[in-house]
Design a protein around this motif. Sequence first.
Motif, PDB file in Angstrom:
ATOM      1  N   VAL A 109       0.862  -0.973   0.130  1.00 57.44           N
ATOM      2  CA  VAL A 109      -0.040   0.078   0.063  1.00 57.44           C
ATOM      3  C   VAL A 109       0.981   1.236   0.059  1.00 57.44           C
ATOM      4  O   VAL A 109       1.627   1.364   0.927  1.00 57.44           O
ATOM      5  N   ASP A 110       0.831   2.092  -1.091  1.00 62.14           N
ATOM      6  CA  ASP A 110       1.396   3.442  -1.248  1.00 62.14           C
ATOM      7  C   ASP A 110       0.304   4.286  -0.808  1.00 62.14           C
ATOM      8  O   ASP A 110      -0.894   4.297  -1.011  1.00 62.14           O
ATOM      9  N   HIS A 111       0.521   5.442   0.018  1.00 62.86           N
ATOM     10  CA  HIS A 111      -0.127   6.146   0.250  1.00 62.86           C
ATOM     11  C   HIS A 111       0.278   7.520   0.681  1.00 62.86           C
ATOM     12  O   HIS A 111       1.602   7.902   0.922  1.00 62.86           O
ATOM     13  N   GLY A 112      -0.688   8.655   0.469  1.00 66.60           N
ATOM     14  CA  GLY A 112       0.057   9.860   0.646  1.00 66.60           C
ATOM     15  C   GLY A 112      -1.223  10.939   0.360  1.00 66.60           C
ATOM     16  O   GLY A 112      -2.313  10.533  -0.243  1.00 66.60           O
ATOM     17  N   GLN A 113      -0.943  12.245   0.566  1.00 66.76           N
ATOM     18  CA  GLN A 113      -1.920  13.262   0.332  1.00 66.76           C
ATOM     19  C   GLN A 113      -1.936  13.529  -1.212  1.00 66.76           C
ATOM     20  O   GLN A 113      -1.018  13.323  -1.964  1.00 66.76           O
ATOM     21  N   GLU A 114      -3.190  13.557  -1.822  1.00 63.71           N
ATOM     22  CA  GLU A 114      -3.388  13.804  -3.461  1.00 63.71           C
ATOM     23  C   GLU A 114      -4.384  14.940  -3.399  1.00 63.71           C
ATOM     24  O   GLU A 114      -5.657  14.747  -3.484  1.00 63.71           O
ATOM     25  N   GLY A 115      -3.869  16.190  -3.300  1.00 63.74           N
ATOM     26  CA  GLY A 115      -4.846  17.174  -3.507  1.00 63.74           C
ATOM     27  C   GLY A 115      -5.403  17.325  -2.165  1.00 63.74           C
ATOM     28  O   GLY A 115      -5.006  17.402  -1.081  1.00 63.74           O
ATOM     29  N   ALA A 116      -6.838  17.575  -2.392  1.00 67.12           N
ATOM     30  CA  ALA A 116      -7.819  17.685  -1.060  1.00 67.12           C
ATOM     31  C   ALA A 116      -8.028  16.170  -0.592  1.00 67.12           C
ATOM     32  O   ALA A 116      -8.605  16.132   0.770  1.00 67.12           O
ATOM     33  N   ALA A 117      -7.566  15.019  -1.118  1.00 70.21           N
ATOM     34  CA  ALA A 117      -7.849  13.944  -0.589  1.00 70.21           C
ATOM     35  C   ALA A 117      -6.718  13.062  -0.095  1.00 70.21           C
ATOM     36  O   ALA A 117      -5.480  13.303  -0.516  1.00 70.21           O
ATOM     37  N   TYR A 118      -6.753  12.165   0.778  1.00 74.72           N
ATOM     38  CA  TYR A 118      -5.687  11.386   1.368  1.00 74.72           C
ATOM     39  C   TYR A 118      -6.079   9.782   0.281  1.00 74.72           C
ATOM     40  O   TYR A 118      -7.084   9.277   0.394  1.00 74.72           O
ATOM     41  N   GLY A 119      -4.776   9.524  -0.185  1.00 82.14           N
ATOM     42  CA  GLY A 119      -5.148   8.272  -1.200  1.00 82.14           C
ATOM     43  C   GLY A 119      -4.237   7.177  -0.754  1.00 82.14           C
ATOM     44  O   GLY A 119      -3.247   7.045  -0.207  1.00 82.14           O
ATOM     45  N   PHE A 120      -4.783   6.010  -1.142  1.00 83.53           N
ATOM     46  CA  PHE A 120      -4.188   4.608  -1.026  1.00 83.53           C
ATOM     47  C   PHE A 120      -4.068   3.985  -2.043  1.00 83.53           C
ATOM     48  O   PHE A 120      -5.223   3.863  -3.048  1.00 83.53           O
TER      49      PHE A 120
END
Length: 127
Positions: free
Chosen positions: A74-85
Amino acid sequence: MQVTTHRGAGPLQQVIEIGPHQVLSDAPVESGGEGSGPAPHDLLAAALAACTTLTVNLYARRKGWKLDEVLVTVDHGQEGAAYGFQRSIRLLGDLGVEERERLLDIANKCPVHKTLSGQIAIRTELV
């Protein structure tokens, strides 16, 4: 199940108590922590990965399928206004196309996936 946290030894280290288990969480060095444990978002991603692996393994075992291993990243991080997985699943074993597709469907039904993709309510009280 109740989870409790309190300050640990380092400046940002937290001790997480989950029943009889203890886990450390910390901020990375570049954020002022000591890197003595995973950051909170890393623990969230780890929960998604572990739940996915567990759910897929249980389903395959119940069906008697020849699943040797499930590897989840699982890579994860902030993606604009959303947090993404971004979850990647690798299924090892003697599985047909239909079995693999069904296991992907089951992975998307793991309880943590359903929690993270559903509506979440957080109530906070000061005691």
